[in-house]
Design a protein around this motif. Structure first.
Motif, PDB file in Angstrom:
ATOM      1  N   VAL A  53       0.870  -1.177   0.000  1.00  0.00           N
ATOM      2  CA  VAL A  53       0.000   0.000   0.000  1.00  0.00           C
ATOM      3  C   VAL A  53       0.903   1.222   0.000  1.00  0.00           C
ATOM      4  CG1 VAL A  53      -1.859   1.229   1.162  1.00  0.00           C
ATOM      5  CG2 VAL A  53      -1.779  -1.272   1.270  1.00  0.00           C
ATOM      6  N   ARG A  54       0.888   1.953  -1.105  1.00  0.00           N
ATOM      7  CA  ARG A  54       1.751   3.121  -1.263  1.00  0.00           C
ATOM      8  C   ARG A  54       1.340   4.240  -0.291  1.00  0.00           C
ATOM      9  NH1 ARG A  54       0.352   4.469  -7.091  1.00  0.00           N
ATOM     10  NH2 ARG A  54      -1.574   3.444  -6.434  1.00  0.00           N
ATOM     11  N   PRO A  55       2.198   5.229  -0.099  1.00  0.00           N
ATOM     12  CA  PRO A  55       1.856   6.321   0.809  1.00  0.00           C
ATOM     13  C   PRO A  55       0.501   6.949   0.511  1.00  0.00           C
ATOM     14  CG  PRO A  55       4.165   6.453   0.226  1.00  0.00           C
ATOM     15  CD  PRO A  55       3.581   5.366  -0.626  1.00  0.00           C
ATOM     16  N   HIS A  56      -0.260   7.169   1.570  1.00  0.00           N
ATOM     17  CA  HIS A  56      -1.591   7.756   1.477  1.00  0.00           C
ATOM     18  C   HIS A  56      -1.883   8.493   2.778  1.00  0.00           C
ATOM     19  CE1 HIS A  56      -2.036   3.800   3.335  1.00  0.00           C
ATOM     20  NE2 HIS A  56      -3.104   4.283   3.960  1.00  0.00           N
ATOM     21  N   PRO A  57      -2.825   9.424   2.774  1.00  0.00           N
ATOM     22  CA  PRO A  57      -3.041  10.285   3.939  1.00  0.00           C
ATOM     23  C   PRO A  57      -4.245   9.858   4.782  1.00  0.00           C
ATOM     24  CG  PRO A  57      -4.120  11.250   2.057  1.00  0.00           C
ATOM     25  CD  PRO A  57      -3.551   9.941   1.593  1.00  0.00           C
ATOM     26  N   HIS A  58      -4.273  10.355   6.025  1.00  0.00           N
ATOM     27  CA  HIS A  58      -5.432  10.220   6.908  1.00  0.00           C
ATOM     28  C   HIS A  58      -5.588  11.496   7.730  1.00  0.00           C
ATOM     29  CE1 HIS A  58      -6.116   5.898   6.326  1.00  0.00           C
ATOM     30  NE2 HIS A  58      -4.812   5.693   6.481  1.00  0.00           N
ATOM     31  N   ILE A  59      -6.818  11.791   8.121  1.00  0.00           N
ATOM     32  CA  ILE A  59      -7.088  12.809   9.135  1.00  0.00           C
ATOM     33  C   ILE A  59      -8.206  12.291  10.043  1.00  0.00           C
ATOM     34  CG2 ILE A  59      -6.480  14.757   7.618  1.00  0.00           C
ATOM     35  CD1 ILE A  59      -9.586  15.403   7.627  1.00  0.00           C
ATOM     36  N   GLY A  60      -8.254  12.804  11.286  1.00  0.00           N
ATOM     37  CA  GLY A  60      -9.403  12.626  12.165  1.00  0.00           C
ATOM     38  C   GLY A  60      -9.644  11.248  12.725  1.00  0.00           C
ATOM     39  N   LEU A  61      -8.673  10.345  12.608  1.00  0.00           N
ATOM     40  CA  LEU A  61      -8.865   8.960  13.038  1.00  0.00           C
ATOM     41  C   LEU A  61      -7.567   8.388  13.569  1.00  0.00           C
ATOM     42  CD1 LEU A  61      -7.409   6.979  10.688  1.00  0.00           C
ATOM     43  CD2 LEU A  61      -9.316   7.866   9.368  1.00  0.00           C
ATOM     44  N   ALA A  62      -7.671   7.178  14.121  1.00  0.00           N
ATOM     45  CA  ALA A  62      -6.492   6.383  14.461  1.00  0.00           C
ATOM     46  C   ALA A  62      -6.613   5.044  13.755  1.00  0.00           C
ATOM     47  CB  ALA A  62      -6.380   6.176  15.970  1.00  0.00           C
ATOM     48  N   THR A  63      -5.578   4.636  13.043  1.00  0.00           N
ATOM     49  CA  THR A  63      -5.573   3.299  12.469  1.00  0.00           C
ATOM     50  C   THR A  63      -5.123   2.311  13.541  1.00  0.00           C
ATOM     51  OG1 THR A  63      -3.282   3.467  11.685  1.00  0.00           O
ATOM     52  CG2 THR A  63      -5.021   4.191  10.173  1.00  0.00           C
ATOM     53  N   VAL A  64      -5.750   1.141  13.552  1.00  0.00           N
ATOM     54  CA  VAL A  64      -5.426   0.101  14.533  1.00  0.00           C
ATOM     55  C   VAL A  64      -5.181  -1.186  13.750  1.00  0.00           C
ATOM     56  CG1 VAL A  64      -6.136  -1.067  16.647  1.00  0.00           C
ATOM     57  CG2 VAL A  64      -6.985   1.242  16.167  1.00  0.00           C
ATOM     58  N   ILE A 284      -0.411   7.413  -3.444  1.00  0.00           N
ATOM     59  CA  ILE A 284      -1.715   7.094  -4.023  1.00  0.00           C
ATOM     60  C   ILE A 284      -2.438   8.401  -4.321  1.00  0.00           C
ATOM     61  CG2 ILE A 284      -3.942   5.968  -3.667  1.00  0.00           C
ATOM     62  CD1 ILE A 284      -2.576   4.009  -1.798  1.00  0.00           C
ATOM     63  N   PRO A 285      -2.795   8.649  -5.569  1.00  0.00           N
ATOM     64  CA  PRO A 285      -3.496   9.897  -5.883  1.00  0.00           C
ATOM     65  C   PRO A 285      -4.926   9.885  -5.352  1.00  0.00           C
ATOM     66  CG  PRO A 285      -3.361   8.503  -7.827  1.00  0.00           C
ATOM     67  CD  PRO A 285      -2.554   7.824  -6.763  1.00  0.00           C
TER      68      PRO A 285
END
Length: 295
Positions: A53-64, A284-285
């Motif tokens: 999984v190539r670089p990608h963004p997140h906001i407002g959450l936590a990945t577990v 990842i676009p």
């Protein structure tokens, strides 16, 4: 069984990497803070497969991230690197924004191997949606394990059966990994206001009713379910917590209590203003579909 049942639907993440997604759903957006639930595998990965999984963004959450088999190399834009292996809990707080990649470790690349695990997102309370991003790895050795009559419970997150996980959360959260021997039962007392049971393997019965594989039982508030193993051993997880403080909007990898904040994140990623992962040149676009966050 005093529970509603959620069915999974399959999502192909690319390269033949198919996951079964249960949250969010039309019937229930979140269970406690958990607003996203993917189950992948067990998968026999071919030597020529590319599940990175190539670089990608997140906001407002936590990945577990939690694995039963395999390994993943995690890298992120705040400089974290961690090899994720079975039994550990890896909690990445996106907050105001983070970028990360999840790749096959070099020693497994080009080799046949198996991968199996769960990827959950915990939505952050409104007061913490814009917190500084962070990453915390809790190794398997630090996860409390409770041995009961015919059952072994790993307290991955939260408190259960007199044990408390060291994983820090932003609100009441429970995440348990349970193995139950054939014919044995486990009474789940003291569950949080919102809770659910998901079978990983074997014939799982909840209050005497079979829980079909790849479905999730949403428990009623205050329920004290009895989980029973059928003719063989079973494994299941329990998730839950206190309800979220209001509705969340989702688009792609972004979660927020504000549609406007989602639009800002879309603009930021399009302009590559969210940072980069050291050593990575790919990303990842943004999806080509127009942004239409659910109401």
């Amino acid at each position: 069984m005093s529970a509603a049942i959620l069915k999974s639907h399959e999502k192909d993440l690319g390269g033949g990497f198919v996951v079964r997604r249960l949250l969010p759903s039309a019937a229930k957006q979140a269970v406690g803070p958990f607003i996203f639930f993917d189950h992948f595998g067990p998968i026999d990965v071919a030597p020529d497969a590319n599940h990175d999984v190539r670089p990608h963004p997140h906001i407002g959450l936590a990945t577990v991230t939690y694995l039963f088999e395999g390994a993943i190399d995690h890298r992120d834009s705040i400089g974290s690197y961690q090899r994720i292996e079975p039994g550990a809990i890896n909690w990445m707080t996106a907050g105001r924004g983070i970028v990360h990649s999840e790749r096959t470790p070099h020693d497994l690349a080009g080799q046949p191997h198996r991968t199996h695990g769960l990827q959950l997102w915990a939505a952050l309370p409104k007061a913490h949606e814009e917190d500084e991003p962070s990453f915390t790895h809790t190794p398997q050795a630090d996860i409390p394990v409770v041995s009961l009559d015919g059952a072994v419970v790993k307290v991955l997150i939260g408190t259960a059966f007199g044990q408390t996980s060291p994983v820090r959360t932003y609100m009441q959260t429970v995440y348990l990994d349970v193995v139950l021997q054939a014919g044995r039962e486990l009474r789940l007392e003291g569950l949080p206001p919102e809770a659910a049971i998901y079978p990983i393997s074997g014939d799982v019965l909840v209050d005497g009713v079979a829980l079909v594989p790849h479905t999730m039982a949403l428990l009623e508030a205050g329920a004290v379910p009895v989980v029973t193993a059928g003719s063989g051993p079973v494994q299941f997880v329990v998730i839950g917590g206190e309800p979220l403080d209001g509705h969340r909007f989702l688009f792609w990898n972004f979660v927020s209590s504000s549609k406007e904040r989602l639009a800002q994140a879309v603009d930021d990623w399009s302009a590559q203003r969210m940072g980069s992962v050291p050593g990575e040149t790919e990303f990842i676009p943004l999806p080509k579909a127009p942004m239409r966050p659910p109401a």
